[in-house]
Write an enzyme that holds these catalytic residues in place. Structure first.
Site, PDB file in Angstrom:
ATOM      1  N   HIS A 205       0.855  -1.192  -0.128  1.00  0.00           N
ATOM      2  CA  HIS A 205       0.224   0.033  -0.012  1.00  0.00           C
ATOM      3  C   HIS A 205       0.699   1.313  -0.006  1.00  0.00           C
ATOM      4  O   HIS A 205       0.289   2.272  -0.192  1.00  0.00           O
ATOM      5  CB  HIS A 205      -1.153   0.060   1.297  1.00  0.00           C
ATOM      6  CG  HIS A 205      -0.175   0.343   2.558  1.00  0.00           C
ATOM      7  ND1 HIS A 205       0.371  -0.738   3.250  1.00  0.00           N
ATOM      8  CD2 HIS A 205      -0.110   1.540   3.161  1.00  0.00           C
ATOM      9  CE1 HIS A 205       0.984  -0.204   4.220  1.00  0.00           C
ATOM     10  NE2 HIS A 205       0.824   1.192   4.221  1.00  0.00           N
TER      11      HIS A 205
HETATM   12  C1  UD1 Z   1      -1.886   5.255   6.107  1.00  0.00           C
HETATM   13  C2  UD1 Z   1      -0.769   5.717   6.750  1.00  0.00           C
HETATM   14  C3  UD1 Z   1       0.335   4.693   6.529  1.00  0.00           C
HETATM   15  C4  UD1 Z   1      -0.389   3.469   7.009  1.00  0.00           C
HETATM   16  C5  UD1 Z   1      -1.464   2.916   6.482  1.00  0.00           C
HETATM   17  C6  UD1 Z   1      -2.185   1.793   6.763  1.00  0.00           C
HETATM   18  C7  UD1 Z   1      -0.206   8.267   6.734  1.00  0.00           C
HETATM   19  C8  UD1 Z   1       0.619   9.240   6.050  1.00  0.00           C
HETATM   20  N1  UD1 Z   1      -0.194   6.879   5.923  1.00  0.00           N
HETATM   21  O1  UD1 Z   1      -1.809   5.241   4.700  1.00  0.00           O
HETATM   22  O2  UD1 Z   1       1.549   4.932   7.368  1.00  0.00           O
HETATM   23  O3  UD1 Z   1       0.802   2.323   6.739  1.00  0.00           O
HETATM   24  O4  UD1 Z   1      -2.442   4.157   6.626  1.00  0.00           O
HETATM   25  O5  UD1 Z   1      -3.199   1.220   6.339  1.00  0.00           O
HETATM   26  O6  UD1 Z   1      -1.016   8.377   7.753  1.00  0.00           O
HETATM   27  N2  UD1 Z   1      -9.243   4.417   2.138  1.00  0.00           N
HETATM   28  C9  UD1 Z   1     -10.542   3.891   2.164  1.00  0.00           C
HETATM   29  N3  UD1 Z   1     -10.947   3.551   3.350  1.00  0.00           N
HETATM   30  C10 UD1 Z   1     -10.533   3.683   4.524  1.00  0.00           C
HETATM   31  C11 UD1 Z   1      -9.120   4.477   4.734  1.00  0.00           C
HETATM   32  C12 UD1 Z   1      -8.793   4.823   3.341  1.00  0.00           C
HETATM   33  O7  UD1 Z   1     -11.044   3.635   0.972  1.00  0.00           O
HETATM   34  O8  UD1 Z   1     -11.001   3.253   5.501  1.00  0.00           O
HETATM   35  C13 UD1 Z   1      -8.477   5.018   1.001  1.00  0.00           C
HETATM   36  C14 UD1 Z   1      -9.077   6.304   0.382  1.00  0.00           C
HETATM   37  O9  UD1 Z   1      -9.087   6.413  -0.925  1.00  0.00           O
HETATM   38  C15 UD1 Z   1      -7.825   7.068   0.678  1.00  0.00           C
HETATM   39  C16 UD1 Z   1      -6.426   6.322   0.633  1.00  0.00           C
HETATM   40  O10 UD1 Z   1      -7.339   4.956   1.115  1.00  0.00           O
HETATM   41  O11 UD1 Z   1      -7.450   8.268   0.089  1.00  0.00           O
HETATM   42  C17 UD1 Z   1      -5.318   6.467   1.516  1.00  0.00           C
HETATM   43  O12 UD1 Z   1      -5.608   6.633   3.028  1.00  0.00           O
HETATM   44  P1  UD1 Z   1      -4.899   7.394   3.993  1.00  0.00           P
HETATM   45  O13 UD1 Z   1      -5.346   7.214   5.146  1.00  0.00           O
HETATM   46  O14 UD1 Z   1      -4.682   8.695   3.384  1.00  0.00           O
HETATM   47  O15 UD1 Z   1      -3.349   6.655   3.626  1.00  0.00           O
HETATM   48  P2  UD1 Z   1      -2.962   5.055   3.653  1.00  0.00           P
HETATM   49  O16 UD1 Z   1      -2.467   4.924   2.226  1.00  0.00           O
HETATM   50  O17 UD1 Z   1      -4.044   4.254   4.202  1.00  0.00           O
END
Ligand code: UD1
Length: 377
Positions: A205
């Site tokens: 991811h």
């Molecule tokens: C985040 C953390 C990362 C961690 C990871 C674990 C930061 C900078 N990054 O990255 O360190 O290893 O979480 O999962 O904080 N989304 C969904 N549903 C959710 C959450 C996210 O669909 O419940 C999708 C959304 O499109 C979002 C994307 O995932 O834009 C990224 O989510 P985000 O929390 O921004 O960062 P992660 O890549 O999950």
């Protein structure tokens, strides 16, 4: 002693559970421990959040800031804006933050400016790669924190080199392993219907791996190659799933699953032939389990999993992945040992440090009033 715990993203949940539990256990013998759990809402899908609360027996959050997704600036700023009034209203003595996600750094900024102490659980880890958003979060959080709880010696060393006073650093071990130790028996008993006997468990991811079309395409091609010798089971993060769709990439015969609950994933991990990942926490869990781990990154903020554990950095070198997989399939995978203090008791050590420090120090302290305008002074 009023403690705030601030969590937001999936890898925070297995870290907060042992600390909450250890403090709850001490509430029976020590008066005046109040805990407030705040979920920023960074992760909001049921299978990225709610199911972890259930399986880890974490109480429902007292406050949910419901920030959701956004750019780094937007998400971090939104957490800060929504958290500040809660801190002002409830006046905690200390805010505990976990890991390296945007919720961690946003909380550290808010609390440090309001004069509330910050404790960082999993402090001191460094990849020395500032293109990773998590590295920026780690650097800033550790500079602002008053108490830095590290999982291993390398963490202490990094902090000392950055000028952090040694009396703020507490090596407590790895809280993530506390949750693993507690739930491994349930994970091993969980059913695995429909899965092959031998398989490579894959998670990906990191933005560096999944946000770039060519890089993700190359990784999927490597995994399709792995899949010829060993079935690939791939619970995909929502970000990864979205990118595969957006770029129109072919995941072919890979067994793509939705993100799994904690216990189910741990069960798969404990039975896998090999784990291929870019996650931080999974590098640690495989080291504890003695499971071969091939990390699809050029660096790691958890070097002890390489120096002592079962982790091998294969980076983006397809040949290296091939060679390491061949080693595993030949029964010659790298062997490792479990680092010191990764023993299931890190949360208790943190609780004891907090109780000693706050309940001792606060007896005669004057009433505290946080200054909402501190940033203007
Ligand atoms: C985040 C953390 C990362 C961690 C990871 C674990 C930061 C900078 N990054 O990255 O360190 O290893 O979480 O999962 O904080 N989304 C969904 N549903 C959710 C959450 C996210 O669909 O419940 C999708 C959304 O499109 C979002 C994307 O995932 O834009 C990224 O989510 P985000 O929390 O921004 O960062 P992660 O890549 O999950």
């Amino acid at each position: 002693m009023h403690i705030f715990h601030i969590v937001g993203a999936r890898p925070n949940f297995m870290k907060v559970a042992p600390v909450l539990n250890a403090l709850r256990a001490r509430q029976n013998v020590v008066q005046n421990i109040v805990q407030t759990l705040i979920h920023t809402g960074q992760h909001y899908d049921v299978n990225m959040s709610d199911v972890f609360f259930q399986q880890l027996s974490i109480p429902a959050p007292d406050v949910n800031l419901a920030v959701g997704s956004g750019s780094h600036a937007k998400q971090t700023a939104e957490i800060m804006i929504r958290l500040e009034p809660v801190v002002l209203e409830r006046q905690p003595d200390i805010a505990l933050v976990y890991g390296d996600v945007n919720s961690t750094v946003a909380t550290a900024l808010v609390c440090a400016k309001l004069g509330v102490q910050v404790g960082h659980v999993e402090a001191g880890l460094r990849s020395f790669d500032r293109t990773m958003p998590e590295e920026i979060n780690r650097l800033v959080t550790d500079q602002l924190a008053d108490l830095l709880f590290t999982p291993s010696e390398d963490g202490d060393e990094n902090l000392r080199k950055e000028g952090i006073s040694p009396d703020k650093i507490f090596r407590v071990g790895n809280v993530m392993i506390d949750s693993l130790v507690r739930l491994l028996p349930a994970a091993q008993a969980a059913k695995t219907d429909g899965l092959p006997e031998r398989y490579a468990l894959v998670t990906l991811h990191r933005p560096a791996n999944v946000d770039d079309n060519a890089r993700l395409k190359g990784i999927l091609e490597s995994l399709l190659e792995v899949n010829r010798d060993l079935a690939v089971v791939f619970p995909a993060h929502p970000r990864t799933r979205k990118r595969i769709d957006d770029f129109g990439l072919n995941a072919g015969q890979l067994r793509l699953l939705d993100p799994l609950p904690y216990v189910d994933f741990l069960g798969l991990q404990s039975r896998a032939t090999v784990v291929i990942t870019d996650s931080g926490g999974i590098q640690e869990e495989t080291t504890y389990l003695g499971m071969p781990c091939l990390t699809v990154r050029e660096n790691t903020e958890r070097p002890i999993t390489v120096s002592m554990g079962t982790n091998v950095l294969v980076g983006h070198d397809r040949e290296k992945l091939r060679a390491e997989l061949a080693r595993v399939l030949a029964g010659k995978a790298k062997k490792g040992t479990v680092p010191p203090l990764w023993d299931g008791h890190a949360g208790e050590r943190i609780a004891d440090i907090l109780v000693t420090r706050f309940l001792g120090a606060q007896k005669d302290a004057p009433p505290r009033h946080l200054n909402p305008c501190a940033s203007l002074l």
